[in-house]
Design a protein around this motif. Structure first.
Motif, PDB file in Angstrom:
ATOM      1  N   HIS A   1       8.192  -0.560  15.084  1.00  0.00           N
ATOM      2  CA  HIS A   1       7.606  -1.630  14.263  1.00  0.00           C
ATOM      3  C   HIS A   1       6.085  -1.475  14.251  1.00  0.00           C
ATOM      4  CE1 HIS A   1       7.816  -6.109  12.974  1.00  0.00           C
ATOM      5  NE2 HIS A   1       6.591  -5.654  12.723  1.00  0.00           N
TER       6      HIS A   1
ATOM      7  N   HIS B   1       2.894  -1.159  11.171  1.00  0.00           N
ATOM      8  CA  HIS B   1       2.512  -1.121   9.752  1.00  0.00           C
ATOM      9  C   HIS B   1       1.404  -0.085   9.573  1.00  0.00           C
ATOM     10  CE1 HIS B   1       4.746  -4.860   8.879  1.00  0.00           C
ATOM     11  NE2 HIS B   1       4.476  -5.134  10.136  1.00  0.00           N
TER      12      HIS B   1
ATOM     13  N   HIS C   1      11.364  -9.334   9.144  1.00  0.00           N
ATOM     14  CA  HIS C   1      10.530 -10.139  10.030  1.00  0.00           C
ATOM     15  C   HIS C   1      11.118 -11.557   9.982  1.00  0.00           C
ATOM     16  CE1 HIS C   1       7.619  -6.931   9.545  1.00  0.00           C
ATOM     17  NE2 HIS C   1       6.711  -7.553  10.265  1.00  0.00           N
TER      18      HIS C   1
ATOM     19  N   HIS D   1       9.975  -9.357  15.478  1.00  0.00           N
ATOM     20  CA  HIS D   1       9.534 -10.491  16.313  1.00  0.00           C
ATOM     21  C   HIS D   1      10.734 -11.310  16.806  1.00  0.00           C
ATOM     22  CE1 HIS D   1       5.440  -9.432  15.405  1.00  0.00           C
ATOM     23  NE2 HIS D   1       5.736  -9.435  14.116  1.00  0.00           N
TER      24      HIS D   1
ATOM     25  N   ASP E   1       2.769  -3.314  16.150  1.00  0.00           N
ATOM     26  CA  ASP E   1       2.699  -4.054  14.884  1.00  0.00           C
ATOM     27  C   ASP E   1       1.522  -3.573  14.017  1.00  0.00           C
ATOM     28  OD1 ASP E   1       3.692  -5.846  13.051  1.00  0.00           O
ATOM     29  OD2 ASP E   1       2.940  -7.649  14.034  1.00  0.00           O
TER      30      ASP E   1
END
Ligand SMILES: [Zn+2]
Length: 317
Positions: free
Chosen positions: A17, A19, A195, A219, A276
């Motif tokens: 995970h 970005h 998410h 999450h 993240d």
């Protein structure tokens, strides 16, 4: 640097995970600025690791996006990312990109996707890591963004694309429109991720499981308030992608100590650890593991379990 830190740093790891737009080193942005003859961004480009609110974070995220306009920029994004992961011994990554957002900003989508793919391929070759791609959809852009994203996968086939992900603010009624595109994605052989429970509570996580049937939840910490939902996650073997610094920096938890990672782990929920948006939260994957040891008393054995989970719950497994 502690011995634990050094050991974790050296260990071969996977990350599921992260970005791409939130993982850009300042040096990459400075290189692109130089090419475009734009003013050189300084050390304050990433202001700090704590944001007043989600909008404050989004503003910095958008500042990053503004630099990426051409195929060469997306090549650099991919190449430098592979190097960044390799430096941390992250040998396998499922990284996400928001192609629809780039197209909405006026970029040529073919140049975006091909530039990134070529950059990642060159990085994989030079640094010996593997990077798979997940196309992320902003839920604020509605179902048409999801359909457009599936079209990109059809129209510009890139073998490293393994899934889609739903991201953005979790507001009420923002799940149902994505049921059909998520179903279609699974028919296309793609992994589906959402998410949920980042800023929302257990209701949102429950609906996400019912409607979107994701194989992983980003999450998911909002599930804690409902014991039956926690048991469901355990029984259905749906892992949560945990990102501690992200949750603290964006105030998804009231403090570091209040993070439910220990409780979730002890209740048997499968967890993976992630950064993240590491550039915006000024963190690394090793930092995240060290936080588990320092603040949540994770033993070496428990750390190894989480390291293994990231491989076990990857698309390639
Ligand atoms: Zn995320």
């Amino acid at each position: 640097m502690t011995d634990d830190f050094k050991e974790i740093e050296k260990m071969e790891k996977a990350e599921l995970h992260i970005h791409l737009e939130g993982a850009v080193n300042l040096a990459t942005i400075q290189k692109i600025a130089r090419r475009k003859k734009m003013p050189r961004p300084g050390d304050d480009f990433y202001p700090n690791s704590h944001y007043q609110n989600f909008e404050d974070f989004t503003r910095v995220f958008e500042n990053v996006l503004a630099y990426f306009t051409s195929e060469a920029d997306f090549f650099d994004l991919g190449y430098d990312f592979a190097e960044h992961q390799a430096k941390q011994n992250i040998v396998y990554t499922e990284a996400s990109l928001m192609p629809h957002v780039h197209e909405m900003m006026g970029r040529d989508i073919k140049a975006v996707l091909e530039g990134l793919d070529k950059g990642l391929a060159a990085g994989e070759k030079d640094f010996g890591v593997k990077v798979r791609l997940i196309y992320s959809i902003s839920r604020m852009m509605g179902a048409q963004a999801a359909w457009a994203t599936l079209d990109y996968i059809d129209k510009y086939p890139i073998s490293r694309v393994v899934g889609i992900d739903l991201a953005g603010m979790e507001v009420k009624d923002s799940i149902l429109p994505f049921e059909a595109p998520f179903e279609k994605a699974r028919q296309m052989g793609l992994l589906t991720i959402a998410h949920s429970g980042e800023f929302s509570g257990s209701d949102h996580v429950g609906h996400t499981l019912d409607i979107l049937k994701p194989s992983r939840i980003g999450h998911g910490i909002g599930c804690c308030e409902d014991g039956s939902l926690v048991r469901r996650l355990v029984e259905e073997n749906v892992p949560l992608d945990i990102s501690i610094s992200s949750n603290v920096s964006l105030h998804a938890v009231s403090s570091l100590e209040a993070h439910p990672v220990r409780r979730l782990f002890d209740q048997g929920v499968k967890l993976t650890l992630n950064t993240d948006d590491p550039a915006l939260f000024k963190t690394s994957l090793t930092d995240q593991y060290e936080m588990l040891m320092t603040y949540f008393s994770f033993s070496r054995k428990e750390i190894l379990q989480l390291v293994r989970n990231a491989f076990v719950f990857s698309f390639n497994h």
